[in-house]
Write a protein that holds these residues in place. Structure first.
Motif, mmCIF file in Angstrom:
data_model
loop_
_atom_site.group_PDB
_atom_site.id
_atom_site.type_symbol
_atom_site.label_atom_id
_atom_site.label_comp_id
_atom_site.label_asym_id
_atom_site.label_seq_id
_atom_site.Cartn_x
_atom_site.Cartn_y
_atom_site.Cartn_z
ATOM 1 N N LEU A 89 0.804 -1.230 0.000
ATOM 2 C CA LEU A 89 0.000 0.000 0.000
ATOM 3 C C LEU A 89 0.840 1.285 0.000
ATOM 4 N N TYR A 90 2.056 1.241 0.542
ATOM 5 C CA TYR A 90 2.859 2.474 0.569
ATOM 6 C C TYR A 90 3.062 3.070 -0.827
ATOM 7 N N PRO A 91 3.271 2.260 -1.876
ATOM 8 C CA PRO A 91 3.435 2.879 -3.208
ATOM 9 C C PRO A 91 2.219 3.681 -3.659
ATOM 10 N N LEU A 92 1.040 3.358 -3.160
ATOM 11 C CA LEU A 92 -0.142 4.178 -3.458
ATOM 12 C C LEU A 92 -0.191 5.396 -2.547
ATOM 13 N N TRP A 93 0.024 5.189 -1.267
ATOM 14 C CA TRP A 93 -0.150 6.284 -0.310
ATOM 15 C C TRP A 93 0.869 7.411 -0.520
ATOM 16 N N VAL A 94 2.056 7.061 -1.043
ATOM 17 C CA VAL A 94 3.064 8.101 -1.244
ATOM 18 C C VAL A 94 2.620 9.094 -2.315
ATOM 19 N N GLU A 95 1.601 8.754 -3.079
ATOM 20 C CA GLU A 95 1.096 9.627 -4.142
ATOM 21 C C GLU A 95 0.027 10.593 -3.651
ATOM 22 N N ILE A 96 -0.314 10.534 -2.384
ATOM 23 C CA ILE A 96 -1.392 11.393 -1.861
ATOM 24 C C ILE A 96 -0.913 12.833 -1.692
ATOM 25 N N GLY A 97 -1.704 13.755 -2.223
ATOM 26 C CA GLY A 97 -1.460 15.192 -2.041
ATOM 27 C C GLY A 97 -2.683 15.828 -1.402
ATOM 28 N N PRO A 98 -2.714 17.164 -1.314
ATOM 29 C CA PRO A 98 -3.843 17.827 -0.651
ATOM 30 C C PRO A 98 -5.200 17.494 -1.265
ATOM 31 N N ASP A 99 -5.298 17.419 -2.594
ATOM 32 C CA ASP A 99 -6.603 17.137 -3.218
ATOM 33 C C ASP A 99 -7.104 15.748 -2.839
ATOM 34 N N GLU A 100 -6.170 14.784 -2.817
ATOM 35 C CA GLU A 100 -6.576 13.424 -2.431
ATOM 36 C C GLU A 100 -6.980 13.396 -0.964
ATOM 37 N N MET A 101 -6.298 14.203 -0.142
ATOM 38 C CA MET A 101 -6.646 14.209 1.278
ATOM 39 C C MET A 101 -8.018 14.831 1.507
ATOM 40 N N VAL A 102 -8.386 15.825 0.718
ATOM 41 C CA VAL A 102 -9.748 16.377 0.828
ATOM 42 C C VAL A 102 -10.767 15.281 0.513
ATOM 43 N N ALA A 103 -10.536 14.556 -0.576
ATOM 44 C CA ALA A 103 -11.477 13.502 -0.976
ATOM 45 C C ALA A 103 -11.579 12.422 0.103
ATOM 46 N N ALA A 104 -10.431 12.002 0.624
ATOM 47 C CA ALA A 104 -10.416 10.937 1.633
ATOM 48 C C ALA A 104 -11.078 11.413 2.928
ATOM 49 N N THR A 105 -10.811 12.649 3.320
ATOM 50 C CA THR A 105 -11.383 13.176 4.563
ATOM 51 C C THR A 105 -12.896 13.318 4.440
ATOM 52 N N GLN A 106 -13.357 13.706 3.256
ATOM 53 C CA GLN A 106 -14.821 13.791 3.068
ATOM 54 C C GLN A 106 -15.474 12.427 3.259
ATOM 55 N N VAL A 107 -14.848 11.383 2.717
ATOM 56 C CA VAL A 107 -15.410 10.035 2.872
ATOM 57 C C VAL A 107 -15.396 9.632 4.346
ATOM 58 N N ALA A 108 -14.252 9.830 4.999
ATOM 59 C CA ALA A 108 -14.124 9.428 6.403
ATOM 60 C C ALA A 108 -15.135 10.165 7.278
ATOM 61 N N ALA A 109 -15.220 11.470 7.094
ATOM 62 C CA ALA A 109 -16.125 12.277 7.920
ATOM 63 C C ALA A 109 -17.573 11.898 7.642
ATOM 64 N N ALA A 110 -17.907 11.690 6.368
ATOM 65 C CA ALA A 110 -19.287 11.347 6.017
ATOM 66 C C ALA A 110 -19.683 10.010 6.640
ATOM 67 N N GLU A 111 -18.794 9.023 6.550
ATOM 68 C CA GLU A 111 -19.138 7.710 7.117
ATOM 69 C C GLU A 111 -19.346 7.793 8.629
ATOM 70 N N LEU A 112 -18.503 8.577 9.291
ATOM 71 C CA LEU A 112 -18.641 8.715 10.745
ATOM 72 C C LEU A 112 -19.946 9.418 11.106
ATOM 73 N N LEU A 113 -20.196 10.553 10.473
ATOM 74 C CA LEU A 113 -21.406 11.314 10.809
ATOM 75 C C LEU A 113 -22.659 10.503 10.518
ATOM 76 N N LEU A 114 -22.674 9.819 9.384
ATOM 77 C CA LEU A 114 -23.866 9.045 9.002
ATOM 78 C C LEU A 114 -24.124 7.880 9.949
ATOM 79 N N SER A 115 -23.095 7.445 10.674
ATOM 80 C CA SER A 115 -23.281 6.320 11.608
ATOM 81 C C SER A 115 -23.357 6.796 13.057
ATOM 82 N N GLY A 116 -23.558 8.090 13.271
ATOM 83 C CA GLY A 116 -23.738 8.621 14.622
ATOM 84 C C GLY A 116 -22.465 9.145 15.267
ATOM 85 N N GLY A 117 -21.367 9.145 14.533
ATOM 86 C CA GLY A 117 -20.098 9.673 15.057
ATOM 87 C C GLY A 117 -20.120 11.195 15.056
#
Ligand SMILES: [Zn+2]
Length: 470
Positions: free
Chosen positions: A93-121
């Motif tokens: 997985l590191y060869p994929l993760w090393v490619e993450i920049g700010p735009d990818e982090m926005v996308a990933a954070t939106q998914v993480a936050a949405a899943e948490l909020l939708l499940s009562g987090g």
């Protein structure tokens, strides 16, 4: 200040110190704070700017997730890591993760936050150890995205000063010079931590963003680093967090490099204190559990990761018997494949029972549904150093979750709606999630974001990092 009245609640689990549970309950929220709560019909004279009818719903404090890696939310369910132990999993997985920049982090954070909020987090830790090239905009992207969508954030500013096992030698032929974007020089780590604390850490009551510090794992080969990070955390009033099992190879490293054992080394490095919590702790001895309890150190139990990566079964009952505070973590979505806290709470409730009575556990020591709820609320809040969330009490921040039980999956349950939610249910959605007095999920949908846009942006980000890595 605007007021909101949540009324006609079927059952309210306050998770306060008196273990108050109320039927036919109501909660009055003023601004971002719980102003009053009670039982029975609402006084007609009590009006609010917004009235929310929660007939048929149970209500709990907002759930608190104390271990996650948001960046992994764009690398779920990848076929080539579905049968891998942890080191092989990281290598792929590191060869994929090393490619993450700010735009990818926005996308990933939106998914993480949405899943948490939708499940009562309502509150989440993000152990953000993957910041390629120490790009500060990646950290900023996480904070701003959480603020926009309405999730309370504890950002653990991490780093990778070393890689686990011999991963560095194995990765060099695969990713070449990009290895320098992964591995952080020590001084750069400290500077990023200082800068993050100055930029984002808000220590006030009701704070929406706090900062803690912690490398990806315990730095046995850099013996001064754990002590230095502890000192930095003390300077800024921040907590401490990292992964620990300790696996046999961790014990061997501690022995070889430090002539010590992991927990003794952490104690000498001033990590064993309130405000510190570790993820997993799947291989602590009984004596080590007692050290955790005596020093007020918490543990994040991540049930799906334990099963997904084949870790030894965490001895939750023993930890609780010794008085160790244990909370719930979903962990990153590459070792869980879901970011739903409700999903992890349900699994945590039963996973630790496997093998009983072969260990020291008994059925009497198993978690009850209410025990599990406390882990995800009051206990989780205490572990990350907060007394303003994790319970529904007058004066606390208004972080509230409501779940409706009128779905067919709950049909046939009787006697205790919380047991129905955690044992019978497979519905992943909260009916209502309120964070700091603001409704961020209503009727199982996000209020502040478009789910279709989040899905599309995540798919594009995943495609981009796979293409770059290829
Ligand atoms: Zn983790």
């Amino acid at each position: 200040m605007p007021t909101t009245l949540l009324h006609s609640i079927q059952r309210l689990y306050t998770c306060d110190d008196n273990e108050t549970i109320l039927d036919d309950a109501w909660i009055l929220v003023e601004g971002n704070v719980i102003k009053a709560l009670g039982q029975g019909p609402v006084d007609p004279a009590m009006r609010a700017d917004k009235m929310l009818d929660l007939t048929g719903a149970i209500v709990t404090p907002g759930l608190i997730n104390i271990h996650h890696h948001f960046f992994q939310s764009i690398t779920k369910a990848l076929p080539f890591v579905q049968k891998s132990f942890v080191l092989d999993w990281l290598l792929k997985l590191y060869p994929l993760w090393v490619e993450i920049g700010p735009d990818e982090m926005v996308a990933a954070t939106q998914v993480a936050a949405a899943e948490l909020l939708l499940s009562g987090g309502t509150t989440s830790v993000d152990h953000s150890y993957m910041v390629p090239g120490a790009d500060f905009d990646i950290l900023r992207a996480q904070v701003e995205t959480c603020r926009d969508i309405g999730l309370r954030l504890h950002l653990v500013v991490g780093s990778m000063p070393t890689l686990e096992g011999n991963l560095e030698e194995q990765l060099k032929p695969v990713i070449g010079d990009k290895i320098h974007r992964l591995i952080d020089p020590v001084e750069r780590v400290y500077e990023t931590m200082r800068r993050s604390a100055r930029a984002f850490h808000d220590a006030s009551a009701g704070s929406m963003t706090k900062v803690a510090f912690g490398p990806v794992g315990v730095t046995y080969t850099l013996p001064d680093m754990m002590r230095d990070i502890s000192a930095l955390a003390a300077d800024y009033g921040c907590g401490l967090h990292t992964h620990l099992h300790p696996r046999p190879d961790e014990r061997e490293k501690a022995s070889t490099h430090l002539r010590s054992d992991p927990v003794a080394y952490l104690k000498a490095s001033k990590w064993m204190k309130p405000g510190t919590w570790f993820a997993h702790c799947s291989q602590l001895t009984d004596d080590e559990m007692k050290v955790f309890a005596d020093n007020g150190v918490g543990i994040a139990h991540c049930a799906h990761t334990i099963a997904r990566l084949g870790f030894p079964l965490t001895r939750i009952s023993a930890m609780r018997r010794y008085g160790v505070a244990v909370g719930i973590g979903v962990d990153g979505c590459a070792s869980n494949d879901s970011g739903s806290i409700l999903h992890d709470l349900r699994l945590a409730l039963i996973l630790h029972r496997i093998g009983t009575p072969l260990g020291t556990d008994t059925q009497e020591a198993w978690l009850s549904p209410y025990d599990a709820l406390l882990m995800a609320t009051r206990d989780g809040a205490r572990i990350i150093g907060r007394n303003d969330i994790g319970r529904i009490s007058v004066g606390c921040a208004a972080d509230i979750a409501a779940f409706r039980l009128d779905r067919v999956g709950y049909a046939g349950s009787w006697g205790d709606p919380l047991s129905a939610l955690l044992l019978a249910g497979c519905d992943p959605y909260a009916h209502l999630t309120m964070v700091n007095g603001a409704v961020v999920v209503w009727n199982g949908r996000l209020v502040n974001a478009d789910e279709t846009a989040i899905i599309s942006k995540a798919s594009q980000a995943t495609r981009r990092i796979i293409d770059r890595a290829s």
